[in-house]
Design a protein around this motif. Structure first.
Motif, short mmCIF file in Angstrom:
data_model
loop_
_atom_site.label_atom_id
_atom_site.label_comp_id
_atom_site.label_asym_id
_atom_site.label_seq_id
_atom_site.Cartn_x
_atom_site.Cartn_y
_atom_site.Cartn_z
N ILE A 233 -11.40 51.81 54.87
CA ILE A 233 -11.34 50.44 55.36
C ILE A 233 -9.93 50.14 55.88
O ILE A 233 -8.95 50.65 55.35
CB ILE A 233 -11.75 49.46 54.22
N ASP A 234 -9.88 49.35 56.93
CA ASP A 234 -8.59 48.91 57.45
C ASP A 234 -8.19 47.65 56.69
O ASP A 234 -8.66 46.55 56.96
CB ASP A 234 -8.74 48.61 58.95
N GLU A 235 -7.32 47.86 55.71
CA GLU A 235 -7.00 46.77 54.79
C GLU A 235 -6.32 45.60 55.48
O GLU A 235 -6.61 44.43 55.18
CB GLU A 235 -6.11 47.31 53.66
N ALA A 236 -5.43 45.91 56.43
CA ALA A 236 -4.71 44.85 57.13
C ALA A 236 -5.70 43.99 57.92
O ALA A 236 -5.60 42.76 57.94
CB ALA A 236 -3.67 45.47 58.06
N LEU A 237 -6.65 44.66 58.53
CA LEU A 237 -7.66 43.95 59.31
C LEU A 237 -8.53 43.08 58.39
O LEU A 237 -8.86 41.93 58.73
CB LEU A 237 -8.53 44.96 60.06
N LEU A 238 -8.89 43.64 57.23
CA LEU A 238 -9.68 42.88 56.26
C LEU A 238 -8.94 41.60 55.85
O LEU A 238 -9.51 40.51 55.85
CB LEU A 238 -9.98 43.74 55.03
N GLN A 239 -7.64 41.76 55.54
CA GLN A 239 -6.82 40.61 55.15
C GLN A 239 -6.79 39.56 56.26
O GLN A 239 -6.93 38.36 56.00
CB GLN A 239 -5.37 41.06 54.88
#
Lengths: 163, 133
Positions: free
Chosen positions: A17-23
């Protein structure tokens, strides 16, 4: 609310998962749904918005945590039940966990150097990373039983790191 | 959000937690020793329970080592107390509900007593496997 958690944040249904994108998407959704931004809503709409906010929050917390994300995926992809209270009997896994806990206990009891304790945690963190990598691979190759096992292992490792 | 659930422990749990009975290990290579090791992923509890069985099939010694919450420690401590002096069949009939009741475990901690029951079964199974029964 009939979207799955990944769809909610417009992310691919995958373990990686792209954590920055999720945030970022999480913050966007929060702003969109914030009641202060829509002062003229009816009590009914307000209730709806509150429910939706709770859903978004649950979704975010689930996707952010590797363990919860893996459990959610197993449920979503292959309806694998995730019963948190089941007993695990994997002797190798548990023996390893027992040894690590004994090691940690000894390190905390003795008046050891702080570096020894941090070396121990480094070792466990490295094991955590290896397990995460293996988990990603297991999902990529659709080996869901293996993914389930690795998820259990990851849970024990995370509990150990919290101690 | 990350709030901790405070569980008030009953006196019996605290007693077993403060003075756990039969903590330790038996030689797992000994043919008279059965080792059960079980875990609960949700809490990260790991429980090892060992029994030493004499030629009459009676459990003459029991030891445990549990990494987990107070209720898990108390459940395994009580389990070792109860199985000592019992035959394997008698020990195998101990129910988690009896452990939970004796310790007055709250519903959220009942799984600790299930873990203890599972540990007894695992130890008996390991002993029987060693004996080729």
């Amino acid at each position: 609310m009939n979207k799955n958690y990944f769809e909610l944040f417009s992310l691919p249904v995958a373990f990686a998962i792209d954590e920055a994108l999720l945030q970022q998407r999480y913050r966007e959704l929060l702003l969109q749904l914030h009641p202060d931004r829509r002062p003229t809503v009816s009590p009914h709409e307000k209730k709806e918005a509150t429910l939706l906010l709770a859903f978004v929050h649950d979704a975010f917390r689930t996707l952010l945590s590797p363990v919860k994300r893996a459990e959610y995926l197993l449920q979503l992809l292959v309806s694998m039940p995730q019963n948190a209270e089941r007993t695990v009997h994997d002797v190798d896994l548990l023996t390893q966990q027992l040894e690590w806990r004994e090691e940690l206990e000894a390190l905390k009891r003795e008046d050891v150097h702080a570096d020894e304790l941090s070396l121990f945690y480094e070792k466990i963190k490295a094991e955590r990373q290896r397990t995460l990598d293996a988990l990603k691979q297991a999902f990529d190759s659709q080996s869901y039983d293996l993914a389930n096992e690795l998820c259990v292992k990851l849970k024990f490792i995370e509990r150990l790191l919290q101690q | 959000m990350g709030g901790k659930i405070i569980v008030k422990y009953e006196k019996k749990v605290l007693d077993h937690y403060d003075n756990p009975r039969n903590v330790g290990s038996l030689d797992k290579e000994d043919s008279h020793v059965g080792t059960g090791i079980v875990g609960a992923p949700a809490c990260g509890d790991v429980m090892k329970l060992q029994i030493k069985v004499n030629d009459e099939g009676v459990i003459e010694e029991a030891k445990f080592k549990t990494y987990g919450c107070g209720s898990a420690i108390a459940s395994s401590s009580l389990a070792t107390e109860w199985i000592k002096g019992k035959t394997l069949d008698e020990a195998g009939q101990i129910k988690n509900t009896a452990i939970a009741e004796e310790l007055a475990l709250p519903p959220i901690k009942v799984h600790c007593s299930i873990l203890a029951e599972d540990a007894i079964h695992a130890a008996i199974k390991d002993y029987r496997r060693k004996q080729g029964v």
